[in-house]
Write an enzyme that holds these catalytic residues in place. Sequence first.
Site, PDB file in Angstrom:
ATOM      1  N   SER A  28       0.831  -1.203   0.000  1.00 33.48           N
ATOM      2  CA  SER A  28       0.000   0.000   0.000  1.00 33.48           C
ATOM      3  C   SER A  28       0.871   1.260   0.000  1.00 33.48           C
ATOM      4  CB  SER A  28      -0.971  -0.004   1.182  1.00 33.48           C
ATOM      5  OG  SER A  28      -0.286  -0.203   2.386  1.00 33.48           O
ATOM      6  N   PHE A  56       5.889  -7.625  -6.913  1.00 36.14           N
ATOM      7  CA  PHE A  56       6.070  -9.051  -6.619  1.00 36.14           C
ATOM      8  C   PHE A  56       4.814  -9.753  -7.157  1.00 36.14           C
ATOM      9  CE2 PHE A  56       5.678 -12.807  -3.937  1.00 36.14           C
ATOM     10  CZ  PHE A  56       6.962 -13.316  -4.000  1.00 36.14           C
ATOM     11  N   LYS A 136      10.876   1.053   6.730  1.00 40.59           N
ATOM     12  CA  LYS A 136      11.030   1.276   8.166  1.00 40.59           C
ATOM     13  C   LYS A 136      11.529  -0.006   8.804  1.00 40.59           C
ATOM     14  CE  LYS A 136       7.999   5.155   8.089  1.00 40.59           C
ATOM     15  NZ  LYS A 136       6.664   5.720   8.203  1.00 40.59           N
ATOM     16  N   ALA A 169      -0.460   5.380   4.739  1.00 44.96           N
ATOM     17  CA  ALA A 169      -0.673   5.185   3.307  1.00 44.96           C
ATOM     18  C   ALA A 169      -2.124   5.455   2.898  1.00 44.96           C
ATOM     19  CB  ALA A 169      -0.251   3.772   2.906  1.00 44.96           C
ATOM     20  N   LYS A 221      10.404   4.483  16.642  1.00 45.51           N
ATOM     21  CA  LYS A 221       9.074   4.925  17.085  1.00 45.51           C
ATOM     22  C   LYS A 221       8.112   3.741  17.257  1.00 45.51           C
ATOM     23  CE  LYS A 221       6.750   4.439  13.074  1.00 45.51           C
ATOM     24  NZ  LYS A 221       6.920   5.028  11.761  1.00 45.51           N
ATOM     25  N   ARG A 291      -0.841  -0.243  13.917  1.00 42.54           N
ATOM     26  CA  ARG A 291      -1.058  -1.615  14.374  1.00 42.54           C
ATOM     27  C   ARG A 291      -0.173  -2.017  15.541  1.00 42.54           C
ATOM     28  NH1 ARG A 291       0.923  -3.849   8.538  1.00 42.54           N
ATOM     29  NH2 ARG A 291       3.105  -3.320   8.798  1.00 42.54           N
ATOM     30  N   ASN A 292       1.022  -1.418  15.650  1.00 43.53           N
ATOM     31  CA  ASN A 292       1.868  -1.751  16.802  1.00 43.53           C
ATOM     32  C   ASN A 292       1.130  -1.429  18.102  1.00 43.53           C
ATOM     33  OD1 ASN A 292       4.780  -2.541  15.928  1.00 43.53           O
ATOM     34  ND2 ASN A 292       4.220  -0.866  14.568  1.00 43.53           N
ATOM     35  N   LYS A 320       3.865  -9.596  10.694  1.00 45.39           N
ATOM     36  CA  LYS A 320       4.591  -9.443  11.943  1.00 45.39           C
ATOM     37  C   LYS A 320       4.693  -7.968  12.303  1.00 45.39           C
ATOM     38  CE  LYS A 320       5.357 -13.629  13.040  1.00 45.39           C
ATOM     39  NZ  LYS A 320       4.735 -14.110  14.290  1.00 45.39           N
ATOM     40  N   GLN A 322       6.513  -4.798  13.385  1.00 47.68           N
ATOM     41  CA  GLN A 322       7.868  -4.264  13.349  1.00 47.68           C
ATOM     42  C   GLN A 322       8.375  -3.955  14.762  1.00 47.68           C
ATOM     43  OE1 GLN A 322       9.240  -3.827  10.018  1.00 47.68           O
ATOM     44  NE2 GLN A 322      10.884  -4.150  11.452  1.00 47.68           N
TER      45      GLN A 322
END
Lengths: 374, 374
Positions: A28, A56, A136, A169, A221, A291-292, A320, A322
């Site tokens: 995205s 991809f 990132k 995004a 961050k 999402r973190n 996963k 980050q």
Amino acid sequence: MSHAKSREDANGECRDSKSRVTIVGSGSWGSVAAKLVASNALKLPSFHDEVRMWVFEEVLPNGEKLTDVINKTNENANYLPGIKLGRNVVADPDLENAVKEANMLVFVTPHQFMDGICKKLKGKIKGEVEAISLVKGMEVKKEGPCMISNLISKELGINCSVLMGANIANEIAVEKFSEATVGYRESREIADTWVQLFSTPYFMVTPVRDVEGVELCGTLKNVVAIAAGFVDGLEMGNNTKASSSNEAAIMRIGLREMKALSKLLFPSVKDSTFFESCGVADVITTCLGGRNRRVAEAFAQSGGKRSFDELEEEMLEGQKLQGVSTAREVYEALNHRGWMEMFPLFSTVHQICIGRLKPDAIVNYRNFGPNPKL
Amino acid sequence: MSHAKSREDANGECRDSKSRVTIVGSGSWGSVAAKLVASNALKLPSFHDEVRMWVFEEVLPNGEKLTDVINKTNENANYLPGIKLGRNVVADPDLENAVKEANMLVFVTPHQFMDGICKKLKGKIKGEVEAISLVKGMEVKKEGPCMISNLISKELGINCSVLMGANIANEIAVEKFSEATVGYRESREIADTWVQLFSTPYFMVTPVRDVEGVELCGTLKNVVAIAAGFVDGLEMGNNTKASSSNEAAIMRIGLREMKALSKLLFPSVKDSTFFESCGVADVITTCLGGRNRRVAEAFAQSGGKRSFDELEEEMLEGQKLQGVSTAREVYEALNHRGWMEMFPLFSTVHQICIGRLKPDAIVNYRNFGPNPKL
């Protein structure tokens, strides 16, 4: 860009004087980057209209190839449906082919793909090529962190800037106002070219001469966002609304550790970088949403009984976080250098993630008092 | 504090060597300050147990005087009901009497009362007295801003520190974790005494040698909160959720103008102050919650059709918003010095407040681009 004026390709033949951009990545964020760059490439006389995007390849449920769909409909049906990328974006499933004419490469893939991509491109990049990384994440190794921009520079032998900042995004895609910071190494001229290529009335890009500072902001961050998620999850468990001064305290302490660690790792890092979009604004954005923060909140709400693996599976369809891996990498680096006590927030986040500490260790703010060593 | 060891009163008689603290003010923040200080005065041997609190006398609906109720129940029934202030807090309706034994004065009243209080105390403060101001707001006059700490120093001839930060009285009252910053002028010893007097396990206080920086943070952040409220109100009008990157952008741009204006007004102001609780954390807290943000949101939702006067009347029971008057004062100062273009966010906020611009002028972020002059 002056070096774009007369370039020679691998065969010593003169190519034309206009710059060609390729986006390496098509998630995205990659699709949004293509949209931004494509709109500017059309307008700017120093750029070729065509912007190539390495995709991809995937086969969609209806049997069509993703690249075909993008080239036919001008939309990335999988990762940014409903958004026209611009008629001048050409999806290309062949990485080598996608980059071969380009003298400006935008890297925007998940962090874990970058090693493979660099290996594949090694020796294939010719002439004066400039790169920018929107990736990132980094690899914090014991001997020091390996930043993605550095990986690109070392593997491909090209200069690499970075673009990070408080932007989401999906918001940029619908032309909501956002900001970003370009971190550059030496040439202000190159920074200005990237700024020109990404800036739109709804996307404000500011250059700062501090690649490592900007890149570390983008990466660290996410660890702060995990901490913010823990705080919110705990407060929800107590049936109280997360207090804004608690949230603000975590962001402030997080920002302080980000700044201190960045400067210890790279003495060239500037304080002022942390006032840019990639610093304070991105910390706020990521700690308020993202999402973190969301998964960490669920983790704390469960009292740490459900693992991150389980929650990621359930909430992120197997993607996963980050922040969890960065927290581990940072912890290892701190441990190796004996800096643990100087970074109580970072160390606590990792120890909560692996279950060594309970989630409520994050609100032992006493531990996060002013550190005379910093 | 060394100067507390042997002091002479107005008659040249030696008072005892322990410090005595008086809180000048008894609103919700004043009451919380009394609670914090009282708990520490009991524990610290260098302080008298008794903490006096000057209370602007009021008669409660049941006919009792507010000071009597506070002294009887140990609660401020009007401004912080349900919270025990500590048995050693003594409410005193007589300002002169309340301060006459004290060598440490904590000023915590609404900003508009400070002029009158200083006039009343002028010439009445004897010996080596230290003051600290928790008062947010300042008077930005054309010849320069008059900070409250400066007013106190000039009028009373005493040194004055400040305490500001990301904290909300009601949250500290129930012992939720918060932070604050003490800004001091010269003596670190005095700063440490204030830190000792205010710090508790749930209230973390950090000293920085930058009175003006800390005080300007406390004041200017309210203008940023008005801007944040406008953004949120506009987005609600559009039926969209306020995007976190928009909120973050406003906070970042606001923080940048706060820093730039503070440094122009007082070249001694330090960048690092803006990373303290009084800076980034207080901006976040005030922009996420707080009444400045809330009323500004309602203003923007009405498309600017309802005036601030009307909304304040309705939402704040006639209390006035600090941010609106500070925005006006800042605007006048900028206008006078020809700095308007350097501070587009601050100027826009004021012009929206007075109806010269529509609320959506706040999202013309293009105007807030990097300013080469700053």
